[in-house]
Design a protein around this motif. Sequence first.
Motif, PDB file in Angstrom:
ATOM      1  N   ARG A   3       0.840  -1.195   0.000  1.00  0.00           N
ATOM      2  CA  ARG A   3       0.000   0.000   0.000  1.00  0.00           C
ATOM      3  C   ARG A   3       0.875   1.244   0.000  1.00  0.00           C
ATOM      4  O   ARG A   3       2.038   1.208   0.387  1.00  0.00           O
ATOM      5  CB  ARG A   3      -1.016   0.009   1.143  1.00  0.00           C
ATOM      6  CG  ARG A   3      -0.416  -0.137   2.499  1.00  0.00           C
ATOM      7  CD  ARG A   3      -1.436  -0.426   3.591  1.00  0.00           C
ATOM      8  NE  ARG A   3      -2.800  -0.048   3.297  1.00  0.00           N
ATOM      9  CZ  ARG A   3      -3.829  -0.838   3.595  1.00  0.00           C
ATOM     10  NH1 ARG A   3      -3.642  -2.003   4.135  1.00  0.00           N
ATOM     11  NH2 ARG A   3      -5.047  -0.419   3.361  1.00  0.00           N
ATOM     12  N   ILE A   4       0.292   2.324  -0.444  1.00  0.00           N
ATOM     13  CA  ILE A   4       1.032   3.575  -0.549  1.00  0.00           C
ATOM     14  C   ILE A   4       0.837   4.361   0.743  1.00  0.00           C
ATOM     15  O   ILE A   4      -0.297   4.593   1.152  1.00  0.00           O
ATOM     16  CB  ILE A   4       0.544   4.367  -1.775  1.00  0.00           C
ATOM     17  CG1 ILE A   4       0.934   3.599  -3.046  1.00  0.00           C
ATOM     18  CG2 ILE A   4       1.115   5.765  -1.792  1.00  0.00           C
ATOM     19  CD1 ILE A   4       0.387   4.183  -4.311  1.00  0.00           C
ATOM     20  N   PRO A   5       1.925   4.757   1.412  1.00  0.00           N
ATOM     21  CA  PRO A   5       1.771   5.452   2.690  1.00  0.00           C
ATOM     22  C   PRO A   5       1.192   6.853   2.528  1.00  0.00           C
ATOM     23  O   PRO A   5       1.442   7.521   1.529  1.00  0.00           O
ATOM     24  CB  PRO A   5       3.188   5.501   3.240  1.00  0.00           C
ATOM     25  CG  PRO A   5       4.079   5.352   2.077  1.00  0.00           C
ATOM     26  CD  PRO A   5       3.338   4.557   1.059  1.00  0.00           C
ATOM     27  N   LEU A   7       1.048  10.411   4.574  1.00  0.00           N
ATOM     28  CA  LEU A   7       1.674  11.108   5.691  1.00  0.00           C
ATOM     29  C   LEU A   7       0.893  12.360   6.045  1.00  0.00           C
ATOM     30  O   LEU A   7       0.468  13.096   5.157  1.00  0.00           O
ATOM     31  CB  LEU A   7       3.107  11.505   5.317  1.00  0.00           C
ATOM     32  CG  LEU A   7       3.992  10.392   4.756  1.00  0.00           C
ATOM     33  CD1 LEU A   7       5.365  10.936   4.407  1.00  0.00           C
ATOM     34  CD2 LEU A   7       4.110   9.255   5.745  1.00  0.00           C
ATOM     35  N   ARG A   8       0.697  12.588   7.329  1.00  0.00           N
ATOM     36  CA  ARG A   8      -0.017  13.788   7.750  1.00  0.00           C
ATOM     37  C   ARG A   8       0.951  14.885   8.114  1.00  0.00           C
ATOM     38  O   ARG A   8       1.944  14.657   8.793  1.00  0.00           O
ATOM     39  CB  ARG A   8      -0.905  13.483   8.951  1.00  0.00           C
ATOM     40  CG  ARG A   8      -1.795  14.667   9.290  1.00  0.00           C
ATOM     41  CD  ARG A   8      -2.750  14.336  10.368  1.00  0.00           C
ATOM     42  NE  ARG A   8      -2.070  14.187  11.634  1.00  0.00           N
ATOM     43  CZ  ARG A   8      -2.697  14.081  12.798  1.00  0.00           C
ATOM     44  NH1 ARG A   8      -3.998  14.062  12.844  1.00  0.00           N
ATOM     45  NH2 ARG A   8      -2.016  13.967  13.907  1.00  0.00           N
ATOM     46  N   MET A   9       0.672  16.078   7.634  1.00  0.00           N
ATOM     47  CA  MET A   9       1.440  17.257   8.045  1.00  0.00           C
ATOM     48  C   MET A   9       0.423  18.333   8.354  1.00  0.00           C
ATOM     49  O   MET A   9      -0.119  18.955   7.440  1.00  0.00           O
ATOM     50  CB  MET A   9       2.358  17.701   6.922  1.00  0.00           C
ATOM     51  CG  MET A   9       3.416  16.660   6.590  1.00  0.00           C
ATOM     52  SD  MET A   9       4.526  17.232   5.318  1.00  0.00           S
ATOM     53  CE  MET A   9       3.372  17.483   3.995  1.00  0.00           C
ATOM     54  N   GLY A  10       0.165  18.545   9.629  1.00  0.00           N
ATOM     55  CA  GLY A  10      -0.866  19.492  10.026  1.00  0.00           C
ATOM     56  C   GLY A  10      -2.206  19.017   9.496  1.00  0.00           C
ATOM     57  O   GLY A  10      -2.616  17.888   9.750  1.00  0.00           O
ATOM     58  N   LEU A  14      -0.025  13.949   2.676  1.00  0.00           N
ATOM     59  CA  LEU A  14       0.924  13.838   1.569  1.00  0.00           C
ATOM     60  C   LEU A  14       1.010  12.389   1.100  1.00  0.00           C
ATOM     61  O   LEU A  14       1.232  11.484   1.902  1.00  0.00           O
ATOM     62  CB  LEU A  14       2.303  14.314   2.023  1.00  0.00           C
ATOM     63  CG  LEU A  14       3.465  14.090   1.049  1.00  0.00           C
ATOM     64  CD1 LEU A  14       3.291  14.907  -0.230  1.00  0.00           C
ATOM     65  CD2 LEU A  14       4.790  14.453   1.705  1.00  0.00           C
ATOM     66  N   THR A  16       3.030  10.069  -1.696  1.00  0.00           N
ATOM     67  CA  THR A  16       4.115  10.019  -2.675  1.00  0.00           C
ATOM     68  C   THR A  16       3.977   8.738  -3.480  1.00  0.00           C
ATOM     69  O   THR A  16       4.094   7.651  -2.919  1.00  0.00           O
ATOM     70  CB  THR A  16       5.488  10.027  -1.973  1.00  0.00           C
ATOM     71  OG1 THR A  16       5.501  11.082  -1.031  1.00  0.00           O
ATOM     72  CG2 THR A  16       6.607  10.244  -2.966  1.00  0.00           C
ATOM     73  N   ILE A  17       3.722   8.875  -4.760  1.00  0.00           N
ATOM     74  CA  ILE A  17       3.556   7.688  -5.597  1.00  0.00           C
ATOM     75  C   ILE A  17       4.905   7.336  -6.224  1.00  0.00           C
ATOM     76  O   ILE A  17       5.498   8.148  -6.921  1.00  0.00           O
ATOM     77  CB  ILE A  17       2.488   7.921  -6.683  1.00  0.00           C
ATOM     78  CG1 ILE A  17       1.155   8.211  -6.017  1.00  0.00           C
ATOM     79  CG2 ILE A  17       2.386   6.711  -7.612  1.00  0.00           C
ATOM     80  CD1 ILE A  17       0.034   8.528  -6.966  1.00  0.00           C
ATOM     81  N   ASP A  48       2.394  13.623  -4.711  1.00  0.00           N
ATOM     82  CA  ASP A  48       3.711  13.845  -5.315  1.00  0.00           C
ATOM     83  C   ASP A  48       3.998  12.752  -6.327  1.00  0.00           C
ATOM     84  O   ASP A  48       3.964  11.567  -6.001  1.00  0.00           O
ATOM     85  CB  ASP A  48       4.785  13.837  -4.227  1.00  0.00           C
ATOM     86  CG  ASP A  48       6.183  13.907  -4.824  1.00  0.00           C
ATOM     87  OD1 ASP A  48       6.565  14.994  -5.288  1.00  0.00           O
ATOM     88  OD2 ASP A  48       6.873  12.872  -4.857  1.00  0.00           O
ATOM     89  N   VAL A 106       6.445  20.209  -3.525  1.00  0.00           N
ATOM     90  CA  VAL A 106       5.641  20.079  -2.311  1.00  0.00           C
ATOM     91  C   VAL A 106       5.474  21.423  -1.597  1.00  0.00           C
ATOM     92  O   VAL A 106       4.380  21.791  -1.176  1.00  0.00           O
ATOM     93  CB  VAL A 106       6.275  19.056  -1.341  1.00  0.00           C
ATOM     94  CG1 VAL A 106       5.563  19.067  -0.001  1.00  0.00           C
ATOM     95  CG2 VAL A 106       6.200  17.662  -1.924  1.00  0.00           C
ATOM     96  N   GLU A 107       6.577  22.169  -1.504  1.00  0.00           N
ATOM     97  CA  GLU A 107       6.513  23.460  -0.804  1.00  0.00           C
ATOM     98  C   GLU A 107       5.486  24.401  -1.420  1.00  0.00           C
ATOM     99  O   GLU A 107       4.664  24.981  -0.724  1.00  0.00           O
ATOM    100  CB  GLU A 107       7.879  24.128  -0.856  1.00  0.00           C
ATOM    101  CG  GLU A 107       8.704  23.825   0.364  1.00  0.00           C
ATOM    102  CD  GLU A 107       9.917  24.709   0.433  1.00  0.00           C
ATOM    103  OE1 GLU A 107      10.549  24.938  -0.611  1.00  0.00           O
ATOM    104  OE2 GLU A 107      10.244  25.159   1.536  1.00  0.00           O
TER     105      GLU A 107
END
Lengths: 118, 118
Positions: A3-5, A7-10, A14, A16-17, A48, A106-107
């Motif tokens: 599975r594709i992870p 990620l939480r940022m606030g 996110l 990322t493939i 991403d 990403v930024e």
Amino acid sequence: MERIPILRMGRLLLVTIQVDMHDRLAMTLQDDLTARIVKDRANGVLIDISALDIVDSFIGRMISNTAAMAKILDADTVLVGMQPAVAITLVELGLNLTGVRTALNVERGMQMLDRSHE
Amino acid sequence: MERIPILRMGRLLLVTIQVDMHDRLAMTLQDDLTARIVKDRANGVLIDISALDIVDSFIGRMISNTAAMAKILDADTVLVGMQPAVAITLVELGLNLTGVRTALNVERGMQMLDRSHE
């Protein structure tokens, strides 16, 4: 199981493939992502694709669908990190990523999502 | 060529490992990451391994070495997203991740790196 992870940022998520997408993986990603949007109360999703050399119609449609699902759950999606060659191919093949905004990295994608929630 | 994407977020770099590591890929990652630390003037590196079900001695050593290289370039490394089963296996096998700090997830890893640069 593969599975594709996510990620939480606030309040952003996110994704990322990096691997080749196939039907089951795409469905798992959509299940996971929609569940996480609700659980984490996310209001934005960054996808991403900087690791992808090729974006074909299957991946394009998968990304559009995922963005549409996120939108219904009130989260905006921004596609980031597209390689120049991928942008060229998308236009040449006439594929359009309906309802998906793009940013260079990403930024900038994070800035774009921050602005849209001010 | 296969490579692991490195995403910049402010002065941090984020690496998400999703695929099986082999020698060449690990070397490419180390080359890319050290180059990016210098280019982006990064002071922290987050390595996310939430997609990995297994961390063997090869990956463990690769992560330790990468953290040591980053440290020489004045960037701290935090390993995030380790699955519970991986933590169990690491201890049972007696593998230790020398010089690598860990955090539960990306958010906490970012906080940890922010604090260490205040």
